[in-house]
Design a protein around this motif. Structure first.
Motif, PDB file in Angstrom:
ATOM      1  N   GLY A  25     -19.052 -26.989   5.068  1.00  0.00           N
ATOM      2  CA  GLY A  25     -18.039 -26.869   4.210  1.00  0.00           C
ATOM      3  C   GLY A  25     -16.899 -26.309   5.076  1.00  0.00           C
ATOM      4  N   CYS A  26     -16.857 -26.490   6.620  1.00  0.00           N
ATOM      5  CA  CYS A  26     -15.555 -26.068   7.465  1.00  0.00           C
ATOM      6  C   CYS A  26     -14.493 -26.831   6.946  1.00  0.00           C
ATOM      7  N   GLY A  27     -13.312 -25.999   6.662  1.00  0.00           N
ATOM      8  CA  GLY A  27     -11.926 -26.647   6.433  1.00  0.00           C
ATOM      9  C   GLY A  27     -11.852 -26.562   4.723  1.00  0.00           C
ATOM     10  N   MET A  28     -13.098 -26.137   3.940  1.00  0.00           N
ATOM     11  CA  MET A  28     -12.820 -26.397   2.342  1.00  0.00           C
ATOM     12  C   MET A  28     -12.046 -25.588   1.912  1.00  0.00           C
ATOM     13  N   THR A  29     -11.837 -24.407   2.346  1.00  0.00           N
ATOM     14  CA  THR A  29     -10.984 -23.125   1.681  1.00  0.00           C
ATOM     15  C   THR A  29      -9.655 -23.531   2.087  1.00  0.00           C
ATOM     16  N   ALA A  51      -4.823 -31.576   3.280  1.00  0.00           N
ATOM     17  CA  ALA A  51      -5.958 -31.352   2.536  1.00  0.00           C
ATOM     18  C   ALA A  51      -7.164 -32.528   3.237  1.00  0.00           C
ATOM     19  N   PHE A  52      -6.256 -33.743   2.756  1.00  0.00           N
ATOM     20  CA  PHE A  52      -7.514 -34.718   3.228  1.00  0.00           C
ATOM     21  C   PHE A  52      -7.861 -34.743   4.573  1.00  0.00           C
ATOM     22  N   TYR A  53      -6.954 -34.396   5.529  1.00  0.00           N
ATOM     23  CA  TYR A  53      -7.415 -34.191   6.926  1.00  0.00           C
ATOM     24  C   TYR A  53      -8.285 -33.099   7.163  1.00  0.00           C
ATOM     25  N   LEU A  54      -8.140 -32.031   6.446  1.00  0.00           N
ATOM     26  CA  LEU A  54      -9.174 -30.893   6.706  1.00  0.00           C
ATOM     27  C   LEU A  54     -10.592 -31.288   5.993  1.00  0.00           C
ATOM     28  N   ASN A  55     -10.512 -31.806   4.822  1.00  0.00           N
ATOM     29  CA  ASN A  55     -11.866 -32.119   4.223  1.00  0.00           C
ATOM     30  C   ASN A  55     -11.413 -33.011   3.020  1.00  0.00           C
ATOM     31  N   PRO A  56     -11.569 -34.327   2.938  1.00  0.00           N
ATOM     32  CA  PRO A  56     -11.118 -34.978   1.678  1.00  0.00           C
ATOM     33  C   PRO A  56     -12.105 -34.883   0.669  1.00  0.00           C
ATOM     34  N   VAL A  57     -13.424 -34.155   0.748  1.00  0.00           N
ATOM     35  CA  VAL A  57     -14.259 -33.711  -0.556  1.00  0.00           C
ATOM     36  C   VAL A  57     -13.478 -32.847  -1.367  1.00  0.00           C
ATOM     37  N   SER A  58     -12.722 -32.136  -0.879  1.00  0.00           N
ATOM     38  CA  SER A  58     -11.881 -30.941  -1.389  1.00  0.00           C
ATOM     39  C   SER A  58     -11.260 -31.115  -2.590  1.00  0.00           C
ATOM     40  N   PHE A  59     -10.755 -32.578  -2.772  1.00  0.00           N
ATOM     41  CA  PHE A  59     -10.236 -33.181  -3.956  1.00  0.00           C
ATOM     42  C   PHE A  59     -11.338 -33.150  -5.087  1.00  0.00           C
ATOM     43  N   LEU A 116     -22.046 -35.124  -0.292  1.00  0.00           N
ATOM     44  CA  LEU A 116     -20.780 -35.741   0.160  1.00  0.00           C
ATOM     45  C   LEU A 116     -20.267 -34.990   1.226  1.00  0.00           C
ATOM     46  N   LEU A 117     -20.313 -33.573   0.959  1.00  0.00           N
ATOM     47  CA  LEU A 117     -20.171 -32.484   2.024  1.00  0.00           C
ATOM     48  C   LEU A 117     -20.931 -32.839   3.342  1.00  0.00           C
ATOM     49  N   PHE A 118     -22.211 -33.166   3.084  1.00  0.00           N
ATOM     50  CA  PHE A 118     -22.948 -33.155   4.149  1.00  0.00           C
ATOM     51  C   PHE A 118     -22.776 -34.640   5.084  1.00  0.00           C
ATOM     52  N   VAL A 119     -22.424 -35.607   4.069  1.00  0.00           N
ATOM     53  CA  VAL A 119     -22.136 -36.765   4.841  1.00  0.00           C
ATOM     54  C   VAL A 119     -20.873 -36.647   5.909  1.00  0.00           C
ATOM     55  N   ARG A 120     -19.961 -36.093   5.252  1.00  0.00           N
ATOM     56  CA  ARG A 120     -18.634 -35.922   5.942  1.00  0.00           C
ATOM     57  C   ARG A 120     -18.728 -34.968   7.076  1.00  0.00           C
TER      58      ARG A 120
END
Length: 147
Positions: A53-57, A71-79, A112-116
């Motif tokens: 989850g790094c970058g999620m916050t 947001a997309f750069y840090l973690n696209p799953v955040s959307f 998806l977080l784990f895939v990313r």
């Protein structure tokens, strides 16, 4: 309309009364680890390695402040998590129910977080934020105590 808003406020207040101790404990943990170690993630604190989850916050903060490129750069799953949070709020407080499909969406997003994570670790570790190694971690200190 007034009755509707009263019911929404009652649901919010019931959750505040039910979970306030957990919220205070999390806040104390978060502030203590940030002040002492400059990081709050247990995996980063213990091993120095980024977690899935790094970058999620930071990414969620960017989503909710309309900085979508960051947001997309840090973690696209955040959307997906931002949409899940909004759906949860709507269903829990405005409709008064928590449908089971939200839990299914949650577990899909975790996958998806784990895939990313594995993609990012393979392609960017340790040179691109948030996939960086923190040298000052608990494991480092424990190993160096013996020296």
């Amino acid at each position: 309309m007034k009755l509707f808003l009263t019911n929404v406020w009652k649901r919010i207040w019931a959750d505040i009364r039910k979970y306030w101790k957990a919220a205070v404990a999390f806040l104390v943990y978060y502030l203590a680890t940030i002040l002492l170690f400059h990081a709050s993630c247990p995996m980063v604190l213990c091993s120095g390695l980024p977690c899935p989850g790094c970058g999620m916050t930071r990414a969620l903060f960017c989503v909710f402040t309309f900085r979508w490129e960051n947001a997309f750069y840090l973690n696209p799953v955040s959307f997906g998590f931002a949409a899940l949070i909004l759906l949860f709020i709507i269903f829990r407080y405005f409709i008064g129910k928590t449908p089971k499909f939200l839990f299914a969406i949650f577990w899909i997003l975790i996958a998806l977080l784990f895939v990313r994570y594995f993609y990012g670790m393979y392609n960017w570790f340790p040179d691109r934020i948030p996939y960086v190694f923190r040298k000052k971690n608990l494991l480092h200190y424990l190993i160096n105590l013996r020296k």
